[in-house]
Write an enzyme that holds these catalytic residues in place. Sequence first.
Site, PDB file in Angstrom:
ATOM      1  CG  HIS A 193     -20.356  26.227  56.457  1.00 30.22           C
ATOM      2  ND1 HIS A 193     -19.059  26.328  55.987  1.00 30.22           N
ATOM      3  CD2 HIS A 193     -20.845  25.058  55.990  1.00 30.22           C
ATOM      4  CE1 HIS A 193     -18.778  25.259  55.269  1.00 30.22           C
ATOM      5  NE2 HIS A 193     -19.842  24.461  55.255  1.00 30.22           N
ATOM      6  CG  HIS A 235     -15.028  28.268  61.230  1.00 27.31           C
ATOM      7  ND1 HIS A 235     -14.319  29.027  60.329  1.00 27.31           N
ATOM      8  CD2 HIS A 235     -15.776  27.408  60.489  1.00 27.31           C
ATOM      9  CE1 HIS A 235     -14.617  28.648  59.099  1.00 27.31           C
ATOM     10  NE2 HIS A 235     -15.490  27.663  59.164  1.00 27.31           N
TER      11      HIS A 235
END
Length: 271
Positions: A193, A235
């Site tokens: 992303h 993440h």
Amino acid sequence: MPASQSRARARERNNVLNRAEFLSLNQPMKGNQETRSSSRKQGSQSGLAPVQNEGTKERRQSQQLPEEDCMQLNPSFKGIAFNSLLAIDICMSKRLGVCASSASSWGSARSMITLIGITGHGVPWIGGTLICLVKSSTLAGQEVLMNLLLALLLDVMIVAGLQKLAKRRGPYDVHPGLLDYLTMDIYAFPAGHASRAAMVSKFFLNHLVLAIPLRILLVLWAFCVGLSRIMIGRHHITDVLSGFVFGYLQFRLVELLWMSSNTCQMIISIW
């Protein structure tokens, strides 16, 4: 002299041990001594053999042990620095994962943070680009949209390949969603992303005429997308930062592979 000799002979004759039936007691048994000595030697050799075999086995096992099971008594400075930075990255990422679950400190805002992350997902961007390409009627618009589609497809393939090589998990045990499986965004490094948001924002800043407030909002959007992935525990910080770097590199690659208007028209006509 003769008298002493005769006396010695008489003593030998009178000695009981000199008789024939007792001679075997006086003489040492050579066979028994040899067998005893040989048995002792064999015993000592057999006792040393297991010790030697155990020593060789331990050496072989130590040679066959993998590197991660061996203790490094003198690690290098690079190894110490890398492990320290990795520990700091994991610690800071877990502290920023305030929306990792519903029981977290910001668990009530998890749905909103997740929605911000979805704005940087590959499926909505690829689908929206295809719809805009079908409805576009200008050559310039079709050229920009075709190259944007190329950039998005390259981003999906490059990030999926790098994640497959690294296979790094996130700081929290957060399972990827259905859209993540569609774009093969399963692992943590690099953040897909974040790379997509950086690439798209840089693409729009270069090829679209935007006002300064819109440019600032575009950069803030890319930053918020990366931050949202850390907040939901998907993440690490380094994953997002590396995603931004890879997104910029992908933009530079698309600029080198830029398709002209004629090439875009030929591809559209074939399609």
